[in-house]
Design a protein around this motif. Structure first.
Motif, short mmCIF file in Angstrom:
data_model
loop_
_atom_site.label_atom_id
_atom_site.label_comp_id
_atom_site.label_asym_id
_atom_site.label_seq_id
_atom_site.Cartn_x
_atom_site.Cartn_y
_atom_site.Cartn_z
N TYR A 185 -2.45 -7.05 11.07
CA TYR A 185 -1.43 -7.17 10.03
C TYR A 185 -0.48 -5.99 10.04
CZ TYR A 185 -4.04 -3.94 6.95
OH TYR A 185 -4.66 -2.85 6.40
N GLY A 186 0.65 -6.19 9.39
CA GLY A 186 1.67 -5.14 9.35
C GLY A 186 2.19 -4.93 7.95
N LEU A 187 3.42 -4.45 7.88
CA LEU A 187 3.99 -4.07 6.60
C LEU A 187 4.31 -5.28 5.74
CD1 LEU A 187 6.28 -1.14 7.80
CD2 LEU A 187 3.91 -1.10 7.02
N GLY A 188 4.29 -6.46 6.32
CA GLY A 188 4.42 -7.67 5.53
C GLY A 188 3.24 -7.88 4.62
N VAL A 189 2.19 -7.12 4.82
CA VAL A 189 1.02 -7.15 3.93
C VAL A 189 1.12 -6.04 2.88
CG1 VAL A 189 -1.46 -6.57 3.87
CG2 VAL A 189 -0.61 -8.33 5.42
N THR A 190 1.46 -4.85 3.33
CA THR A 190 1.31 -3.69 2.45
C THR A 190 2.51 -3.45 1.53
OG1 THR A 190 2.17 -2.31 4.23
CG2 THR A 190 -0.22 -2.48 4.03
N GLU A 191 3.70 -3.80 1.97
CA GLU A 191 4.90 -3.44 1.19
C GLU A 191 5.21 -4.49 0.13
OE1 GLU A 191 7.76 -2.64 4.29
OE2 GLU A 191 7.11 -0.55 4.47
N HIS A 192 4.25 -4.65 -0.76
CA HIS A 192 4.35 -5.62 -1.85
C HIS A 192 3.74 -5.01 -3.11
CE1 HIS A 192 5.57 -9.29 0.34
NE2 HIS A 192 4.87 -8.79 1.35
N SER A 193 4.07 -5.59 -4.25
CA SER A 193 3.45 -5.11 -5.49
C SER A 193 1.94 -5.36 -5.47
CB SER A 193 4.09 -5.77 -6.70
OG SER A 193 3.89 -7.17 -6.66
N GLN A 194 1.50 -6.31 -4.66
CA GLN A 194 0.06 -6.54 -4.49
C GLN A 194 -0.38 -6.17 -3.07
OE1 GLN A 194 -0.76 -10.69 -6.15
NE2 GLN A 194 -2.38 -9.44 -7.07
N GLY A 195 0.21 -5.15 -2.50
CA GLY A 195 -0.15 -4.76 -1.14
C GLY A 195 -1.62 -4.41 -1.00
N THR A 196 -2.11 -3.59 -1.90
CA THR A 196 -3.52 -3.21 -1.83
C THR A 196 -4.43 -4.41 -2.06
OG1 THR A 196 -3.11 -0.92 -2.47
CG2 THR A 196 -5.29 -1.81 -2.96
N THR A 197 -4.05 -5.27 -3.00
CA THR A 197 -4.85 -6.47 -3.27
C THR A 197 -4.97 -7.31 -2.00
OG1 THR A 197 -3.83 -6.43 -5.46
CG2 THR A 197 -5.12 -8.36 -4.89
N MET A 198 -3.88 -7.41 -1.27
CA MET A 198 -3.89 -8.22 -0.06
C MET A 198 -4.78 -7.59 1.01
SD MET A 198 -3.01 -10.93 1.47
CE MET A 198 -2.76 -11.61 3.12
N VAL A 199 -4.70 -6.27 1.16
CA VAL A 199 -5.58 -5.61 2.13
C VAL A 199 -7.04 -5.87 1.76
CG1 VAL A 199 -6.32 -3.38 3.06
CG2 VAL A 199 -3.88 -3.83 2.71
N MET A 200 -7.35 -5.79 0.48
CA MET A 200 -8.71 -6.09 0.05
C MET A 200 -9.07 -7.55 0.32
SD MET A 200 -8.78 -4.03 -3.55
CE MET A 200 -9.40 -2.33 -3.63
N GLY A 201 -8.11 -8.44 0.11
CA GLY A 201 -8.36 -9.86 0.37
C GLY A 201 -8.66 -10.11 1.84
N ILE A 202 -7.96 -9.38 2.70
CA ILE A 202 -8.21 -9.49 4.15
C ILE A 202 -9.61 -8.98 4.47
CG2 ILE A 202 -7.56 -8.43 6.35
CD1 ILE A 202 -4.62 -8.60 5.38
N ALA A 203 -9.97 -7.83 3.92
CA ALA A 203 -11.32 -7.29 4.17
C ALA A 203 -12.38 -8.24 3.64
CB ALA A 203 -11.44 -5.91 3.53
N ASN A 204 -12.12 -8.83 2.47
CA ASN A 204 -13.08 -9.77 1.88
C ASN A 204 -13.39 -10.92 2.83
OD1 ASN A 204 -13.24 -8.43 -0.60
ND2 ASN A 204 -11.71 -9.71 -1.60
N ILE A 205 -12.33 -11.54 3.34
CA ILE A 205 -12.54 -12.75 4.16
C ILE A 205 -13.18 -12.38 5.50
CG2 ILE A 205 -10.29 -12.90 5.33
CD1 ILE A 205 -10.32 -15.92 4.65
N ALA A 206 -12.87 -11.19 6.00
CA ALA A 206 -13.50 -10.75 7.25
C ALA A 206 -14.99 -10.49 7.03
CB ALA A 206 -12.81 -9.49 7.77
N MET A 207 -15.32 -9.87 5.90
CA MET A 207 -16.75 -9.63 5.60
C MET A 207 -17.47 -10.96 5.37
SD MET A 207 -16.93 -6.22 3.17
CE MET A 207 -15.75 -6.73 1.92
#
Lengths: 68, 952
Positions: free
Chosen positions: B535-557
């Motif tokens: 993933y790139g900045l299309g994930v992080t540069e949002h008001s929910q950027g951190t939430t999305m990173v966590m969502g990605i980690a969640n689904i990978a786990m």
């Protein structure tokens, strides 16, 4: 510091932790985040805002700030 | 031509682990199984002449120069396509072989000019070498080069020239474009003597699909494809291994120099991150380092409205220190701060944060990662336990499914994209989640199995919907998650995502992605068996950027896709050392190695080593600094290598904050936009002018080596040391290696890192310590760094930035292949030949509604400001979404973006801005109005547009 901006920021933080079913735990997480990532003058400013009525603070944000 | 110090082995190394012993010319030789005879001979110190073979490309067997004799085999096998076998007896020299080789080379020479003395490849031409070795001095068949003579040279590319009359049609260039780059822009057209290398449909290189990576030029055995710069400057005499200063791939390069002038930049074939490849920026766009715009003398001024005054280093440093001391005395210790740079080395960023914490006594230090991947650091630290990607780049070659979210690697991370394309062409499945139709959605021999073309700002809605499918359809790896993760958080998360409100059907109205497509993508990702997320900045540069990173980690786990090769969560970092800058303690709340400043034991460790009392409270982040500046409590800032005024959102707000400060210090290569509001300018040094290390997106620490003296006399780390000294806090380092030694002593994940080990291993992926002395390619093997992985509930919360009747379109931003971030470097190179302005991509429907045609000037207005640029009518966009880049300051893209930011990290929401677009008949009037609005806060001592052009 721009208080309106700080209120918006703490409301955003609270909105994330609002998913936590335990309301006390959610408020604790808001407070913990502020302690860990907000510089003291920002915390002071938001506390001062709360003392003056906390206009604009969401209920969970308010409870979080109360725990600082 | 490959690097001047490269010994070519003819064919690539095989992937096998076993060995084979054979006999070569009477000597016993043992080589890896799968090795070609040609490579085995080279490994044994021998040599076989060749033309179509090179060790970066698969054997082709076309030129027939490399023939050998093998006992028991008929004829004369080509040594490049013949694999070694146990007991094989190879003869590389005999009168019959020599005769055959001589005959073949004579045929080549028959269609090649014989004026070697005046050829640019003289002395470095493989045909010339082969002819000399075989004693071929002419040809009995034709006058040299007869069939090619007169074919027009193609000099359209700014960096290389194509001379068809020197081409021997060996296909190395075509194969390099295919195998190394993966663009397939080149082909051989025609037959026999009419065979020609052709770019796209017989187009000039510049106008073709060629992306100017230079792999073809490097592969060329003659001077048919030749770089222009060595033709002008002369042949290089020395090669110095270093690391690219552009994106987070961190390509290992060889800077080939003549005296102190860089003549060529050649990718290092031993480079682990790039494996001998580079892109147009890394290979060619290094001219900025010696551009006339470089500032070579320090400058100071009392007020930002005053003209600059050139001064000595001593005066500039002394003035800066006195101002910082004065301001701290007047306003308190926390009225000042510093910014580290992701473009500088690890050692330099470490020194700046040390200066701020120890010499200035405050934690007000931050870094440009604030505006790109700060959400990655927070999200991955909280879920997995470490603020970094989990894999090595090579891991992608074992992935079965690749989910690419908010990233455009062919433009932003081109060398990784080439590797990814290789894997996709081998059959791996690609899922793209992006509002735009990026190139990888459909490109030669690659088509995404699913493109989830979501509305900007709805990433979390989509990741929750994907997770909903994984959980409710029984596709989760419960055994993995229960064993490796906190069971209670896993179960809570399962209940959360299973709720109907997170179903693809419910989320379709929000994201715009058809539910059936989300279900298809979720099933593919869960099926794997090796599924990887990039993933790139299309994930992080949002008001929910951190939430999305966590969502990605969640689904990978939840699917068990962590802790081995082929899987994982990999952020594609934007800048060369953004990972390193974060690792080095550049954030205001943590020391190097991501340890919080409130941790007494860690603080005590640093206090002991630095002989200073350190603050235990987090400092201000960049946007907080701006707010504090506007309220008068923050008055001075030392900025190393960062252009806030160009790169940060809501430019007018940034300008107001900087203008409110009493001492702004800019340390940079050029008079960047932010320098307009500076009181001190300290000349910076490019990556070619210093020693140090960069850490790339895969946590790989690589050496940066000095190839020329700093143009202004001091490397950046030396400037920081002098400033510390002037502040009364002397630092004692004679070389950056000593800084790294200190980093290693104080940072557990770097404990085993030394320059000596970097020399020995080439590069090291941290953690590197007693448990992993040679580094850690794959993280979280067996257990997560935090112990048990932690699931977070990721409720979708719509951004407050929404389209309205006044601002009906959503603007999102990104970058293009040929320019880099704010363009400070690439705007000062010939890359302008491809893009010399930012443009606005708009869907045909939206364009038609507004009477906009391709190429028209359009005005873009948001609630924060205006900009004007040309439109590109493009079906890459969906209706309602427009897109632009931010490479050119005159565009003023960040006049339009807002101060919205990620809830956890304040990473700006660059990717969602509600705008209206109108056709503009008189762009000059718009530009004049925008300039006038900005001009009120500008320094009259500088030109109004610090651009690539000579007026800057």
């Amino acid at each position: 510091m721009n208080v309106e901006r700080l209120v918006a920021m703490v409301n955003d933080i609270a909105a994330f932790f609002a998913s936590e079913p335990d309301a006390d735990a959610a408020a604790e997480q808001v407070a913990y985040h502020l302690q860990k990532f907000w510089e003291p003058r920002m915390r002071s400013e938001i506390q001062r805002c709360l003392e003056q009525g906390g206009v604009g603070l969401s209920p969970l944000a308010r409870r979080g700030v109360e725990r600082l | 031509m490959y690097s001047i110090d490269h010994k070519d082995l003819g064919t690539p190394a095989p992937a096998s682990t076993g060995t084979v012993t054979l006999d070569i010319d009477g000597s016993t030789v043992t080589v890896p199984a799968g090795t070609s005879v040609m490579r085995a001979v080279a490994l044994a110190g021998g040599h076989i002449p060749k033309l179509c073979a090179t060790d970066s490309l698969k054997a082709f067997g076309s030129c027939r120069v490399c023939l050998v004799e093998i006992e028991g085999r008929k004829g004369f096998p080509a040594s490049c396509t013949t694999e070694v076998a146990a007991g094989m007896k190879v003869r590389t020299q005999s009168p019959r072989i020599q005769k055959l080789r001589r005959g073949v080379v004579e045929l080549y020479v028959s269609d090649h000019p014989l004026d070697c003395d005046t050829c640019p490849a003289n002395g470095h031409c493989e045909l010339q070498d082969a002819a000399a070795e075989l004693g071929v001095e002419g040809s009995r068949y034709a006058n040299g080069g007869a069939s090619q003579r007169g074919v027009k040279q193609d000099a359209s590319n700014p960096y290389f020239v194509f001379n068809p009359d020197l081409c021997i049609v060996c296909s190395r260039c075509v194969r390099a474009c295919d195998e190394t780059q993966g663009t397939l822009a080149l082909t051989i057209e025609g037959r026999g003597f009419s065979s020609r290398v052709s770019a796209s449909q017989h187009q000039p290189f510049l106008e073709s699909e060629c992306v100017s990576c230079g792999a073809c030029v490097e592969a060329c055995p003659t001077a048919a494809l030749t770089e222009k710069l060595p033709l002008m400057l002369g042949a290089p005499t020395k090669a110095v291994s270093t690391t690219c200063g552009y994106c987070g791939v961190g390509c290992s390069l060889k800077a080939e120099v003549k005296e102190e002038t860089v003549v060529r930049m050649v990718p290092n074939r031993a480079g682990t991150a790039n494996k001998g490849h580079a892109c147009v920026k890394g290979r060619f766009a290094f001219g900025y380092a010696t551009h006339a715009d470089r500032v070579r003398r320090p400058m100071i001024r009392k007020r930002i409205t005053d003209p600059w005054r050139e001064v000595s280093w001593e005066e500039a440093i002394s003035y800066t220190a006195s101002e910082f001391k004065r301001i701290q005395q007047k306003y308190g210790p926390n009225s000042v701060g510093g910014i580290t740079s992701s473009r500088c080395t690890n050692e330099e960023t470490f020194l700046v944060q040390k200066l701020v914490r120890a010499a200035l006594g405050t934690n007000n230090v931050d870094t440009c990662a604030r505006v790109c991947h700060s959400a990655t650091g927070y999200g991955l630290k909280h879920t997995l336990g470490e603020s970094a990607g989990t894999q090595a780049f090579t891991s992608v070659m074992k992935a079965d499914v690749v989910m690419l979210i908010g990233a455009n690697p062919t433009d932003g991370h081109p060398v990784f994209a080439s590797q990814l394309k290789r894997r996709l062409r081998q059959g791996a499945t690609l899922i793209v989640i992006d509002p735009r139709v990026i190139d990888l959605v459909r490109t030669p021999h690659i088509e995404a199995a699913a493109h989830l073309q979501l509305r900007p700002g709805t990433n979390v809605a989509v990741i929750n919907a994907l997770a909903h499918v994984v959980v409710t359809e029984g596709l989760a790896n419960d055994a993995y998650a229960e064993e490796r993760c906190e069971g209670d958080t896993y179960r809570k998360w399962k209940a959360f995502v299973s709720d109907a409100r997170n179903s693809p059907e419910a989320m379709e109205a929000i994201s715009g992605v058809p539910a059936a497509l989300v279900r298809k993508a979720a099933r593919m990702y869960a099926a794997g068996p090796n599924s990887a997320i990039y993933y790139g900045l299309g994930v992080t540069e949002h008001s929910q950027g951190t939430t999305m990173v966590m969502g990605i980690a969640n689904i990978a786990m939840a699917t068990g896709n962590l802790g081995r090769e082929g899987v994982g969560v990999s952020p594609l970092r934007g800048q060369n050392n953004v990972q390193g800058a974060c690792d080095m303690g550049s954030f205001p709340h943590e020391f190097s190695g991501y340890r919080h400043v409130s941790d007494a034991a860690t603080r005590s460790l640093f206090e002991g080593a630095w002989n200073a009392t350190l603050a235990s409270e987090p400092g201000l982040r960049i946007p907080n600094m701006f707010e504090a500046a506007l309220d008068g409590s923050f008055r001075a800032l030392y900025i190393q290598g960062e252009d806030f005024v160009h790169s940060d959102p809501n430019t007018n707000h940034v300008v107001a904050a900087l203008s409110a400060m009493e001492c702004v210090v800019v340390q940079d290569l050029f008079l960047i936009e932010t320098a307009r509001y500076a009181h001190v300018f300290l000349p910076g040094s490019s990556f070619l002018e210093k020693d140090g290390t960069f850490t790339n997106a895969e946590r790989r620490i690589s050496r940066v080596r000095k190839v020329m003296e700093p143009l202004a006399g001091l490397a950046d780390w030396e400037v920081t040391m002098q400033l510390a000294q002037a502040l009364g806090y002397p630092m004692h380092y004679s070389h950056p290696s000593e800084i790294m030694d200190e980093i290693a002593r104080l940072t557990p994940t770097f404990h085993g890192v030394t320059y000596e080990k970097l020399e020995r291993l080439g590069s090291i992926q941290w953690p590197c310590n007693d448990a992993a002395p040679d580094g850690t390619p794959t993280m979280h093997v067996g257990a997560f760094v935090r112990g048990k992985g932690k699931f977070y509930l990721t409720e979708y919360i719509a951004t407050s930035e929404r389209s309205t009747s006044r601002f009906p379109l959503l603007l999102t931003t990104g970058r293009v292949l040929y320019q880099y971030n704010v363009g400070t470097q690439t705007r000062r190179t010939a890359n302008l030949a491809w893009q010399e302005e930012d443009r606005l991509d708009i869907h045909p429907d939206d364009a038609e509604d507004r009477g906009i045609a391709d190429g028209d000037w359009v005005g873009v207005t948001s609630r924060t400001g205006d900009m004007v640029m040309r439109a590109v009518v493009s079906r890459r966009m969906t209706p309602g979404v427009v897109y632009t880049t931010f490479h050119f300051p005159e565009s003023g893209v960040n006049l339009v973006t807002t101060e919205n930011s990620d809830w956890a990290t304040n990473c700006p929401e660059y990717k969602v801005t509600a705008v209206e677009v109108v056709r503009v008949g008189q762009p000059e009037a718009w530009q004049a109005r925008i300039r006038a609005e900005r001009g009120a806060q500008r320094s009259p001592a500088l030109p109004t547009a610090c651009s690539h052009r000579d007026e800057c």
